[in-house]
Design a protein around this motif. Structure first.
Motif, PDB file in Angstrom:
ATOM      1  N   MET A  66      47.292  34.307  40.246  1.00 11.32           N
ATOM      2  CA  MET A  66      45.908  33.317  40.833  1.00 11.32           C
ATOM      3  C   MET A  66      47.155  33.679  42.575  1.00 11.32           C
ATOM      4  O   MET A  66      47.548  34.208  42.871  1.00 11.32           O
ATOM      5  CB  MET A  66      47.115  31.953  40.782  1.00 11.32           C
ATOM      6  N   ILE A  67      45.642  33.960  42.781  1.00  9.17           N
ATOM      7  CA  ILE A  67      46.184  33.984  44.633  1.00  9.17           C
ATOM      8  C   ILE A  67      45.068  33.316  45.550  1.00  9.17           C
ATOM      9  O   ILE A  67      44.574  33.005  45.670  1.00  9.17           O
ATOM     10  CB  ILE A  67      45.407  35.953  45.172  1.00  9.17           C
ATOM     11  N   VAL A 144      41.319  33.245  40.495  1.00  9.22           N
ATOM     12  CA  VAL A 144      42.156  33.666  39.079  1.00  9.22           C
ATOM     13  C   VAL A 144      41.467  34.966  38.965  1.00  9.22           C
ATOM     14  O   VAL A 144      40.644  34.916  38.502  1.00  9.22           O
ATOM     15  CB  VAL A 144      41.892  32.174  38.073  1.00  9.22           C
ATOM     16  N   ILE A 145      42.393  35.354  38.297  1.00  9.40           N
ATOM     17  CA  ILE A 145      42.252  36.917  37.804  1.00  9.40           C
ATOM     18  C   ILE A 145      42.870  36.998  36.274  1.00  9.40           C
ATOM     19  O   ILE A 145      44.620  36.905  36.437  1.00  9.40           O
ATOM     20  CB  ILE A 145      42.877  37.822  38.561  1.00  9.40           C
ATOM     21  N   ASP A 146      42.193  37.236  35.554  1.00  7.68           N
ATOM     22  CA  ASP A 146      42.602  37.009  34.500  1.00  7.68           C
ATOM     23  C   ASP A 146      43.059  38.461  33.750  1.00  7.68           C
ATOM     24  O   ASP A 146      43.706  39.473  34.369  1.00  7.68           O
ATOM     25  CB  ASP A 146      40.861  36.663  33.499  1.00  7.68           C
ATOM     26  N   SER A 152      38.178  35.763  37.321  1.00  8.36           N
ATOM     27  CA  SER A 152      37.980  35.024  36.470  1.00  8.36           C
ATOM     28  C   SER A 152      36.937  33.057  37.402  1.00  8.36           C
ATOM     29  O   SER A 152      36.413  32.712  36.527  1.00  8.36           O
ATOM     30  CB  SER A 152      38.978  34.311  35.112  1.00  8.36           C
ATOM     31  N   HIS A 153      37.833  32.727  38.360  1.00 10.80           N
ATOM     32  CA  HIS A 153      37.692  32.077  38.825  1.00 10.80           C
ATOM     33  C   HIS A 153      37.756  32.545  40.337  1.00 10.80           C
ATOM     34  O   HIS A 153      38.340  32.760  41.050  1.00 10.80           O
ATOM     35  CB  HIS A 153      38.025  30.461  38.840  1.00 10.80           C
ATOM     36  N   ILE A 154      36.474  31.744  41.274  1.00  9.94           N
ATOM     37  CA  ILE A 154      37.095  31.822  42.603  1.00  9.94           C
ATOM     38  C   ILE A 154      36.490  30.678  43.775  1.00  9.94           C
ATOM     39  O   ILE A 154      35.026  30.399  42.904  1.00  9.94           O
ATOM     40  CB  ILE A 154      35.896  32.961  43.637  1.00  9.94           C
ATOM     41  N   THR A 172      42.122  30.608  31.230  1.00  9.80           N
ATOM     42  CA  THR A 172      42.553  31.851  31.545  1.00  9.80           C
ATOM     43  C   THR A 172      43.274  32.401  30.566  1.00  9.80           C
ATOM     44  O   THR A 172      42.994  33.172  30.061  1.00  9.80           O
ATOM     45  CB  THR A 172      42.417  32.258  33.024  1.00  9.80           C
ATOM     46  N   VAL A 173      44.141  31.781  30.285  1.00  9.09           N
ATOM     47  CA  VAL A 173      45.425  32.133  29.802  1.00  9.09           C
ATOM     48  C   VAL A 173      45.541  31.800  28.666  1.00  9.09           C
ATOM     49  O   VAL A 173      45.463  32.807  27.524  1.00  9.09           O
ATOM     50  CB  VAL A 173      47.123  31.060  29.924  1.00  9.09           C
TER      51      VAL A 173
END
Length: 177
Positions: A66-67, A144-146, A152-154, A172-173
């Motif tokens: 998560m960034i 969120v980056i998988d 996966s989500h922005i 995502t997890v």
């Protein structure tokens, strides 16, 4: 005869150009790099955090990332920071959280962190290199980056209780399992 050869060469060049355009327009979205959209590959970056450690996105491949892009002068960023920090702590076993401060010096970041009583490392993006790669034009922004390195989500804008960030992380997890 020369005219025929010239026409054939021209047609071959035209067909080659058309094929290249076709391949560029119809390539799989998951193979597109540098595009900021769900399913695209997150841009690679290397930066230094407030603890003096080098951070490289690819070091977290295989883990959900998560960034959060923020700045201390950004009121929505300051409002959402406690919630994002709490979520980051809750999911720290399964999710690597990277807080990226955009455009501020290390001293300003340190002062803000001390005042807010936060103790996590912050990526210092004073020149805007990382935020530029991610095409950040407004703050805050959370992505969120998988495990495969794809978005996966922005979320462009402030995280509120109505936005299901925790569900996004759980989903995502679970994709890996």
């Amino acid at each position: 005869m020369r005219r025929l050869i010239t026409i054939l060469i021209g047609m071959a060049a035209l067909l080659t150009a058309a094929w290249a355009i076709y391949q560029g327009n119809f390539s799989s979205d998951t193979q597109r790099i540098g595009v900021i959209e769900i399913g695209a590959i997150a841009p690679e970056f290397t930066a230094v955090n407030s603890a003096g450690e080098q951070v490289k996105l690819s070091d977290y491949r295989g883990k959900v990332v998560m960034i959060n892009f923020w700045a201390s002068w950004c009121t929505p960023c300051v409002r959402e920071m406690p919630m994002i920090n709490q979520i980051a702590q809750t999911y720290q076993e399964d999710v690597q959280t990277l807080f990226v401060n955009v455009g501020e010096a290390k001293g300003t970041i340190r002062e803000f962190m001390n005042k807010q009583q936060f103790d996590f490392p912050v990526i210092i993006d004073v020149t805007g290199k990382v935020s530029g790669l991610y095409r950040i034009t407004g703050l805050p922004a959370t992505m969120v980056i998988d495990q495969e390195g794809m978005f996966s989500h922005i979320l462009l804008g402030e995280l509120t209780k109505d936005i299901p960030l925790q569900q996004w992380l759980e989903d995502t997890v679970q994709q890996k399992n």
